[in-house]
Motif scaffolding. Sequence first.
Motif, mmCIF file in Angstrom:
data_model
loop_
_atom_site.group_PDB
_atom_site.id
_atom_site.type_symbol
_atom_site.label_atom_id
_atom_site.label_comp_id
_atom_site.label_asym_id
_atom_site.label_seq_id
_atom_site.Cartn_x
_atom_site.Cartn_y
_atom_site.Cartn_z
ATOM 1 N N CYS A 30 0.801 -1.224 0.000
ATOM 2 C CA CYS A 30 0.000 0.000 0.000
ATOM 3 C C CYS A 30 0.833 1.273 0.000
ATOM 4 N N GLY A 31 2.157 1.152 -0.144
ATOM 5 C CA GLY A 31 2.998 2.327 -0.284
ATOM 6 C C GLY A 31 3.761 2.745 0.947
ATOM 7 N N TRP A 32 3.454 2.178 2.113
ATOM 8 C CA TRP A 32 4.134 2.606 3.331
ATOM 9 C C TRP A 32 5.457 1.885 3.562
ATOM 10 N N HIS A 33 5.579 0.657 3.101
ATOM 11 C CA HIS A 33 6.873 -0.033 3.227
ATOM 12 C C HIS A 33 7.554 -0.179 1.879
ATOM 13 N N ALA A 34 6.777 -0.130 0.806
ATOM 14 C CA ALA A 34 7.309 -0.274 -0.547
ATOM 15 C C ALA A 34 6.190 0.041 -1.527
ATOM 16 N N GLY A 35 6.582 0.224 -2.797
ATOM 17 C CA GLY A 35 5.598 0.434 -3.842
ATOM 18 C C GLY A 35 4.961 1.804 -3.785
ATOM 19 N N ILE A 54 -7.493 -9.907 -5.220
ATOM 20 C CA ILE A 54 -6.665 -8.740 -4.901
ATOM 21 C C ILE A 54 -6.803 -8.395 -3.421
ATOM 22 N N GLY A 55 -5.677 -8.366 -2.731
ATOM 23 C CA GLY A 55 -5.678 -8.030 -1.320
ATOM 24 C C GLY A 55 -4.769 -6.854 -1.023
ATOM 25 N N ALA A 56 -5.002 -6.216 0.114
ATOM 26 C CA ALA A 56 -4.162 -5.120 0.590
ATOM 27 C C ALA A 56 -3.073 -5.674 1.495
ATOM 28 N N HIS A 57 -1.881 -5.056 1.404
ATOM 29 C CA HIS A 57 -0.731 -5.492 2.200
ATOM 30 C C HIS A 57 -0.179 -4.286 2.974
ATOM 31 N N VAL A 103 -7.150 -8.685 3.368
ATOM 32 C CA VAL A 103 -6.073 -7.866 3.907
ATOM 33 C C VAL A 103 -5.058 -8.793 4.569
ATOM 34 N N LYS A 104 -3.783 -8.569 4.247
ATOM 35 C CA LYS A 104 -2.712 -9.283 4.923
ATOM 36 C C LYS A 104 -1.677 -8.262 5.399
ATOM 37 N N PRO A 105 -1.550 -8.045 6.704
ATOM 38 C CA PRO A 105 -0.523 -7.119 7.185
ATOM 39 C C PRO A 105 0.868 -7.569 6.756
ATOM 40 N N HIS A 106 1.777 -6.605 6.722
ATOM 41 C CA HIS A 106 3.140 -6.871 6.258
ATOM 42 C C HIS A 106 4.149 -6.795 7.403
#
Length: 249
Positions: A30-35, A54-57, A103-106
């Motif tokens: 989602c842009g906070w750790h990468a991308g 499609i899931g959020a990470h 949703v899968k936390p990273h």
Amino acid sequence: MQIDLNADLGEGCTTDEALLDLISSANIACGWHAGGANEILNCTRWARQKGTAIGAHPSFNDRENFGRTEHRLSAEEIHAALLYQLGALSAIVRAQGACVTHVKPHGALYNQAAREPAVAQAISAAIRDFDPKLAIFGLANSALITAAQQAGLKAVEEVFADRAYRADGSLVPRGTPGAVLEDEDEVLARTLKMVREQRVQAIDGHWVTLKVQTICLHGDNPHALAFARRIRAQFDAEGIQVRSTVTTP
């Protein structure tokens, strides 16, 4: 027999599109750790073309450490962080005519949620408030699975093809020798045993019983594509169907 095969994508690696030919669920950074926006857009477009869920990470706001440094945030801060990231990713996904299914936390956020009920409950509450139809992918047998179920959400128990386990069912911390697996034959053998027998051998030799609903491959692992090809080929040969645990409209 069927199994969900997922991968963490949108993290700036070059194998995302190829991995999407082999997996059934994609967890997009989602842009906070990468991308960022472009990576989300590309991964969403490819996933939609291939029929991949499609899931959020989401992660801690920690690009400099790839989201792998632990943070001590209040429940309110975790709630806001999840809503912010889910909102950003969901806007791009919906504009592409698709929808977020899980949703899968990273990284550190995932690992803290696995063992800390307060973190797990804050994550689950945020997801429930954003969209109670979303599923949560969490470490099998962990606090996140329990919190998701208590929040009335669909909880999907996850195992890892390319990570070593400890006897309590937690992952061996990165930086520990043997924590990240690199041998294709070893990864394939472990994955097949997890699917067939619902257990994994810990780094100390003990066997850990797991409920295996989805298997993760880390997209940033340089061997990810090779692992995925070997695993998918063997699943196909044995008649094991690769199918997402969540519904893709």
